[in-house]
Design a protein around this motif. Structure first.
Motif, mmCIF file in Angstrom:
data_model
loop_
_atom_site.group_PDB
_atom_site.id
_atom_site.type_symbol
_atom_site.label_atom_id
_atom_site.label_comp_id
_atom_site.label_asym_id
_atom_site.label_seq_id
_atom_site.Cartn_x
_atom_site.Cartn_y
_atom_site.Cartn_z
ATOM 1 N N VAL A 144 0.832 -1.206 0.000
ATOM 2 C CA VAL A 144 0.000 0.000 0.000
ATOM 3 C C VAL A 144 0.864 1.253 0.000
ATOM 4 C CG1 VAL A 144 -1.721 1.297 1.325
ATOM 5 C CG2 VAL A 144 -1.896 -1.200 1.131
ATOM 6 N N GLU A 156 4.233 1.768 -6.839
ATOM 7 C CA GLU A 156 3.858 0.394 -6.510
ATOM 8 C C GLU A 156 5.011 -0.554 -6.815
ATOM 9 O OE1 GLU A 156 0.358 -2.884 -7.588
ATOM 10 O OE2 GLU A 156 0.337 -0.872 -8.464
ATOM 11 N N SER A 233 -5.012 9.116 -2.341
ATOM 12 C CA SER A 233 -5.850 8.004 -2.792
ATOM 13 C C SER A 233 -6.505 7.323 -1.593
ATOM 14 C CB SER A 233 -5.018 6.988 -3.574
ATOM 15 O OG SER A 233 -4.142 6.286 -2.708
ATOM 16 N N THR A 235 -6.494 4.219 -1.110
ATOM 17 C CA THR A 235 -5.541 3.191 -0.672
ATOM 18 C C THR A 235 -4.623 3.729 0.411
ATOM 19 O OG1 THR A 235 -5.572 2.144 -2.847
ATOM 20 C CG2 THR A 235 -3.709 1.632 -1.428
ATOM 21 N N TYR A 239 -4.125 3.351 5.102
ATOM 22 C CA TYR A 239 -2.882 2.806 5.649
ATOM 23 C C TYR A 239 -2.882 2.836 7.178
ATOM 24 C CZ TYR A 239 2.043 1.804 6.354
ATOM 25 O OH TYR A 239 3.221 1.231 6.749
#
Length: 493
Positions: A144, A156, A233, A235, A239
């Motif tokens: 992540v 990523e 984001s 995502t 976290y």
């Protein structure tokens, strides 16, 4: 109460060796108390006022002399914030069992760097004060990316790179803690071991409903990103919940009650203590942060013009690591001695006093800093390599050169390659000219007469000197020096 089991792999380090085990671990509720008897002998060198020896019989029963690690960290400038001052009390309370502490390391690269070293040092202080430690490698959270302190989303990583990074970081942590704590034991866990079995709907039902949006959005790392042009984001936004759940999982299943991290981790750490209170309805979880590693001018310490100062010797030689620390300015060296070494505060104070005295030899404090930190990270062998490589840069030094020492300094010294038959029996003066070390034969003769021409750190005093087989170090390299600073490595092809 029913007990659940989960197949878990982790690295168990003891007696300077690392073992990777994969077997079912019994997971029990926090309500069931489990004893964690000492498995090691502990001899402690540090005290603010005196040397103290703790529990030499390997039993945790005698905790009356346990040093307060929070006070030590505070004195040395390694304490930024505590979630509760009760942690300070728990650290020295004779009735309280040793704490279990964890620090997380996300696998964003195949090695940790100097900035990450603070986490290992703080873990080491907990070990030295009789507690137990866990290093958590983020095989799951690394997918992540932590937004803390970042203005852009992390790139990523592909799964192969992630696995390589997890392995490399685990090896580095095991090597440093294992070497410095001998028979003391610690665990290295990978959070992917539990996250791989978590389903989204279950997570939202069991964890997500306890997370308050207002609190999550008020975290500094989130607020700054939301206000930026790039935004954040979903995502990355989640976290803090992922890291918070890691703490909950470790608290519930592994008796880990303290999470430590850099000051930029405060929001993620408090997300964990909050989930523990809300979901488990339990008290006794703590967070501790330490300052980021910065120079006195506010810039990050641990970065060079060539990139990060890696802890892995395969990415950065012990010599280069040593030299980076040696370059610390006087304005920073005393502070770094406090936070990066385990020297007593009395000894550091003495070094500081000596720096103000008229007869002080410049860089003495820097040399001590370089030696202590290199020893901690790379061990006796690495420190010896760094010292010898440093000596290799000093013409006239008596250190016996081998090709490994010369290769260690190769990135700081110009080099060239020549065939063996183009080097053997050639005039030394001609060689210095052909490789560009000196401009002309007259310049070479003049330097030789002045005593400034060196072959493998030995002064050359004969104009007729030719390169012999014994002059080629280990049959691979030659080190030529014109004066103290002008050098050239000749690799024999």
């Amino acid at each position: 109460m029913a007990a659940n089991s989960l197949a878990r792999s982790f690295v168990f380090c003891c007696n300077q060796r690392s073992y990777l085990y994969h077997f079912p671990i019994l997971l029990r509720s926090r309500a069931i108390q489990r004893r964690h008897p000492y498995l090691w002998r502990l001899s402690l060198r540090y005290s603010s006022t005196q040397f103290v020896q703790e529990s030499t019989d390997g039993d945790a029963a005698d905790v009356r002399s346990r040093l307060n690690v929070v006070n030590i960290l505070e004195e040395r400038g390694l304490l930024e914030s505590l979630t509760s001052d009760s942690l300070r009390t728990a650290c020295s309370d004779p009735s309280h069992p040793p704490l279990r502490v964890y620090c997380g390391f996300d696998p964003t690269a195949e090695s940790l760097h100097l900035g990450n070293l603070l986490g290992i040092i703080v873990l080491s202080w907990f070990l030295r004060c009789g507690h137990k430690v866990v290093a958590l490698v983020g095989g799951a959270t690394g997918r992540v990316g932590d937004p803390s302190g970042k203005s852009l989303e992390r790139p990523e990583l592909d799964l192969l790179a992630l696995d390589r990074n997890v392995s490399g970081i685990s090896t580095t942590i095991s090597r440093i803690l294992g070497r410095n704590h001998g028979a003391k034991c610690f665990a290295i866990l990978n959070n992917y071991d539990w996250w791989k079995d978590v389903k989204l709907l279950d997570f939202l039902k069991d964890v997500g409903r306890f997370a308050r949006m207002g609190v999550m959005m008020s975290k500094e790392s989130v607020r700054k990103r939301l206000e930026s042009e790039q935004g954040m984001s979903y995502t990355e936004f989640t976290y803090q919940l992922l890291q918070g759940y890691d703490f909950l999982r470790l608290f519930r299943d592994e008796d880990v009650s303290v999470q430590i991290g850099g000051s930029d981790q405060w929001g993620n750490i408090t997300a964990g203590t909050d989930l523990i209170r809300r979901i488990l309805q339990a008290e006794g979880s703590f967070g501790l942060t330490f300052p980021l590693l910065l120079k006195s001018d506010g810039t990050k310490f641990g970065k060079s013009e060539d990139g990060a100062i890696w802890l892995s010797p395969s990415l950065l030689s012990p010599y280069q690591f040593y030299q980076y620390l040696f370059s610390v300015p006087d304005s920073d060296v005393v502070r770094f001695l406090k936070i990066l070494t385990f020297l007593s505060m009395e000894e550091i104070a003495q070094i500081e006093r000596e720096m103000q005295e008229p007869g002080y030899v410049p860089n003495t404090a820097q040399r001590r800093l370089s030696e202590e930190v290199t020893l901690f990270v790379h061990g006796e062998e690495g420190l010896d390599e760094a010292r010898k490589a440093t000596e290799a840069l000093r013409p006239g030094a008596e250190t016996k050169l081998d090709w490994k020492i010369i290769e260690a300094i190769a990135e700081d010294v110009p080099s060239c390659s020549l065939p063996y038959d183009k080097v053997l029996n050639i005039s030394l003066l001609d060689l210095t000219i052909s490789i560009g070390l000196l401009e002309s034969k007259s310049a070479a003769r003049r330097l030789l007469k002045q005593g400034g021409l060196y072959l493998n750190n030995s002064r050359v005093d004969r104009e007729a000197k030719k390169i012999e087989a014994d002059d080629i170090v280990d049959g691979k390299v030659i080190l030529l020096s014109a004066g103290k600073k002008n050098k050239m490595i000749v690799r024999i092809a």
